[in-house]
Design a protein around this motif. Structure first.
Motif, PDB file in Angstrom:
ATOM      1  N   GLN A   1      76.536  33.302  81.405  1.00 27.18           N
ATOM      2  CA  GLN A   1      77.498  34.292  80.930  1.00 27.18           C
ATOM      3  C   GLN A   1      76.818  35.438  80.186  1.00 27.18           C
ATOM      4  O   GLN A   1      77.242  36.594  80.292  1.00 27.18           O
ATOM      5  CB  GLN A   1      78.551  33.612  80.060  1.00 27.18           C
ATOM      6  N   VAL A   2      75.753  35.124  79.443  1.00 26.38           N
ATOM      7  CA  VAL A   2      75.017  36.182  78.762  1.00 26.38           C
ATOM      8  C   VAL A   2      74.338  37.098  79.768  1.00 26.38           C
ATOM      9  O   VAL A   2      74.382  38.329  79.652  1.00 26.38           O
ATOM     10  CB  VAL A   2      73.988  35.589  77.783  1.00 26.38           C
ATOM     11  N   GLU A   3      73.710  36.509  80.783  1.00 25.32           N
ATOM     12  CA  GLU A   3      73.040  37.330  81.794  1.00 25.32           C
ATOM     13  C   GLU A   3      74.052  38.190  82.539  1.00 25.32           C
ATOM     14  O   GLU A   3      73.796  39.354  82.854  1.00 25.32           O
ATOM     15  CB  GLU A   3      72.271  36.452  82.774  1.00 25.32           C
ATOM     16  N   SER A   4      75.240  37.634  82.791  1.00 29.19           N
ATOM     17  CA  SER A   4      76.258  38.362  83.533  1.00 29.19           C
ATOM     18  C   SER A   4      76.816  39.534  82.725  1.00 29.19           C
ATOM     19  O   SER A   4      77.023  40.629  83.257  1.00 29.19           O
ATOM     20  CB  SER A   4      77.397  37.416  83.919  1.00 29.19           C
ATOM     21  N   SER A   5      77.039  39.319  81.428  1.00 27.46           N
ATOM     22  CA  SER A   5      77.655  40.352  80.596  1.00 27.46           C
ATOM     23  C   SER A   5      76.639  41.296  79.974  1.00 27.46           C
ATOM     24  O   SER A   5      76.961  42.443  79.660  1.00 27.46           O
ATOM     25  CB  SER A   5      78.477  39.701  79.482  1.00 27.46           C
TER      26      SER A   5
ATOM     27  N   ALA B   1      74.484  43.973  61.985  1.00 25.78           N
ATOM     28  CA  ALA B   1      73.686  45.071  62.529  1.00 25.78           C
ATOM     29  C   ALA B   1      74.460  45.922  63.534  1.00 25.78           C
ATOM     30  O   ALA B   1      73.931  46.920  64.021  1.00 25.78           O
ATOM     31  CB  ALA B   1      72.417  44.517  63.181  1.00 25.78           C
ATOM     32  N   GLY B   2      75.693  45.530  63.861  1.00 27.63           N
ATOM     33  CA  GLY B   2      76.529  46.343  64.731  1.00 27.63           C
ATOM     34  C   GLY B   2      76.459  46.014  66.208  1.00 27.63           C
ATOM     35  O   GLY B   2      76.978  46.773  67.035  1.00 27.63           O
ATOM     36  N   TYR B   3      75.858  44.890  66.574  1.00 31.65           N
ATOM     37  CA  TYR B   3      75.777  44.510  67.985  1.00 31.65           C
ATOM     38  C   TYR B   3      77.029  43.735  68.403  1.00 31.65           C
ATOM     39  O   TYR B   3      77.597  42.978  67.607  1.00 31.65           O
ATOM     40  CB  TYR B   3      74.554  43.626  68.229  1.00 31.65           C
ATOM     41  N   PRO B   4      77.456  43.880  69.658  1.00 29.43           N
ATOM     42  CA  PRO B   4      78.579  43.063  70.134  1.00 29.43           C
ATOM     43  C   PRO B   4      78.145  41.614  70.301  1.00 29.43           C
ATOM     44  O   PRO B   4      77.026  41.340  70.741  1.00 29.43           O
ATOM     45  CB  PRO B   4      78.918  43.698  71.491  1.00 29.43           C
ATOM     46  N   VAL B   5      79.021  40.717  69.926  1.00 24.91           N
ATOM     47  CA  VAL B   5      78.748  39.280  70.034  1.00 24.91           C
ATOM     48  C   VAL B   5      79.942  38.617  70.696  1.00 24.91           C
ATOM     49  O   VAL B   5      81.078  38.786  70.250  1.00 24.91           O
ATOM     50  CB  VAL B   5      78.499  38.645  68.651  1.00 24.91           C
ATOM     51  N   MET B   6      79.687  37.863  71.755  1.00 23.07           N
ATOM     52  CA  MET B   6      80.751  37.174  72.482  1.00 23.07           C
ATOM     53  C   MET B   6      80.728  35.679  72.160  1.00 23.07           C
ATOM     54  O   MET B   6      79.701  35.138  71.746  1.00 23.07           O
ATOM     55  CB  MET B   6      80.565  37.366  73.992  1.00 23.07           C
ATOM     56  N   VAL B   7      81.867  35.021  72.349  1.00 26.68           N
ATOM     57  CA  VAL B   7      81.906  33.567  72.231  1.00 26.68           C
ATOM     58  C   VAL B   7      82.078  32.962  73.626  1.00 26.68           C
ATOM     59  O   VAL B   7      82.789  33.502  74.472  1.00 26.68           O
ATOM     60  CB  VAL B   7      83.042  33.070  71.308  1.00 26.68           C
ATOM     61  N   VAL B   8      81.390  31.863  73.833  1.00 25.78           N
ATOM     62  CA  VAL B   8      81.499  31.082  75.064  1.00 25.78           C
ATOM     63  C   VAL B   8      82.017  29.708  74.656  1.00 25.78           C
ATOM     64  O   VAL B   8      81.408  29.052  73.800  1.00 25.78           O
ATOM     65  CB  VAL B   8      80.139  30.959  75.773  1.00 25.78           C
ATOM     66  N   PRO B   9      83.142  29.247  75.201  1.00 28.11           N
ATOM     67  CA  PRO B   9      83.703  27.964  74.771  1.00 28.11           C
ATOM     68  C   PRO B   9      82.708  26.822  74.922  1.00 28.11           C
ATOM     69  O   PRO B   9      82.080  26.650  75.967  1.00 28.11           O
ATOM     70  CB  PRO B   9      84.907  27.780  75.705  1.00 28.11           C
ATOM     71  N   GLY B  10      82.541  26.074  73.830  1.00 24.88           N
ATOM     72  CA  GLY B  10      81.656  24.916  73.829  1.00 24.88           C
ATOM     73  C   GLY B  10      82.458  23.628  73.828  1.00 24.88           C
ATOM     74  O   GLY B  10      83.650  23.618  74.122  1.00 24.88           O
ATOM     75  N   SER B  11      81.784  22.543  73.447  1.00 20.43           N
ATOM     76  CA  SER B  11      82.392  21.218  73.475  1.00 20.43           C
ATOM     77  C   SER B  11      82.407  20.619  72.079  1.00 20.43           C
ATOM     78  O   SER B  11      81.497  20.857  71.273  1.00 20.43           O
ATOM     79  CB  SER B  11      81.598  20.306  74.410  1.00 20.43           C
ATOM     80  N   SER B  12      83.412  19.798  71.798  1.00 25.67           N
ATOM     81  CA  SER B  12      83.497  19.130  70.498  1.00 25.67           C
ATOM     82  C   SER B  12      82.369  18.123  70.300  1.00 25.67           C
ATOM     83  O   SER B  12      82.064  17.750  69.161  1.00 25.67           O
ATOM     84  CB  SER B  12      84.852  18.428  70.340  1.00 25.67           C
ATOM     85  N   ARG B  13      81.730  17.687  71.384  1.00 25.73           N
ATOM     86  CA  ARG B  13      80.623  16.733  71.231  1.00 25.73           C
ATOM     87  C   ARG B  13      79.375  17.407  70.673  1.00 25.73           C
ATOM     88  O   ARG B  13      78.458  16.721  70.212  1.00 25.73           O
ATOM     89  CB  ARG B  13      80.294  16.045  72.567  1.00 25.73           C
TER      90      ARG B  13
END
Length: 238
Positions: free
Chosen positions: A124-128, A198-210
């Motif tokens: 997802q990071v590489e894609s975005s 620092a002003g950079y965009p940061v995205m969240v990627v859904p993780g797991s409760s484990r």
């Protein structure tokens, strides 16, 4: 990942884990036949796209030698705080990596991370093209309280996420953000907060409760359940 842009792992492991009340740093406590640190490293090493891992350890850590036999793993002296250790690891990587290479920073005490979640974050990071972190939506009702413990208000949990690791950013940008925050006297508790500052965009990627962070003795038992083994007995300090 692109053949021209490489990916590296960073693991801050210079802390002592005082809340574990143990006689050794918590990253070296054993669960399911290996230390928490070893489990975390194995998950990162299971991702072939991660070229190497830099582990920041305490300068006087006698147990750091146990990492010497792990392929693709190097160590460097860490610092007093997590941000100091991450920055030290990034500086140690700079002779090997380019500023636009990606780094995945992962907690030594998150031994149950699924390599599939790491790979999904990388894709997802590489894609975005934007840095991101694994995170889990908050499901509990969250109260904001004052210094006396009185409830001030209930927060809208629809917009709240619990940060996890790995957190993945460009090496040069992350190093600059951490160094800038330190110089400005801004306390950051994870890499994402430094990048936000620092002003950079940061995205969240859904993780797991484990993907829990082992912080208290009870967390060891939960980690043992996920890893299919026994937890070490935590001996309290005298």
């Amino acid at each position: 990942m692109s053949k021209h842009v490489q990916c590296w792992g960073v693991v801050p492991a210079a802390g002592v884990g005082v809340r574990m009340l143990a006689t050794r740093p918590k990253q070296y406590l054993e669960v399911a036949g290996a230390s928490l640190l070893r489990h975390s490293l194995r998950a990162l090493l299971a991702c072939d796209d991660i070229r190497g891992i830099m582990v920041a350890v305490s300068p006087d850590d006698p147990r750091a030698a146990e990492l010497a036999g792990l392929a693709r793993v190097q160590t460097t002296p860490g610092g007093a705080q997590r941000a100091d250790s991450v920055l030290a690891a990034l500086h140690a990587l700079q002779p090997l990596a380019a500023d636009d290479d990606w780094v995945l920073v992962h907690d030594a005490a998150r031994p149950c991370i699924d390599p599939a979640d790491i790979r999904r974050l990388m894709v997802q990071v590489e894609s975005s093209g934007s840095g991101a972190l694994l995170a889990e939506p908050v499901v509990d009702t969250i109260k904001q309280v004052d210094s006396a413990g009185r409830v001030e208000k209930t927060l809208d949990r629809r917009h709240l996420w619990r940060a996890q690791t790995p957190q993945m950013f460009r090496l040069g940008e992350l190093a600059g953000a951490l160094a800038g925050a330190r110089q400005a006297g801004v306390e950051v508790t994870d890499e994402a907060s430094a990048m936000e500052w620092a002003g950079y965009p940061v995205m969240v990627v859904p993780g797991s409760s484990r993907n829990l962070k082992v912080t208290t003795p009870g967390d060891l038992e939960v980690a043992a359940f996920y890893l299919g083994g026994d937890a070490a007995i935590v001996a309290p300090e005298a």
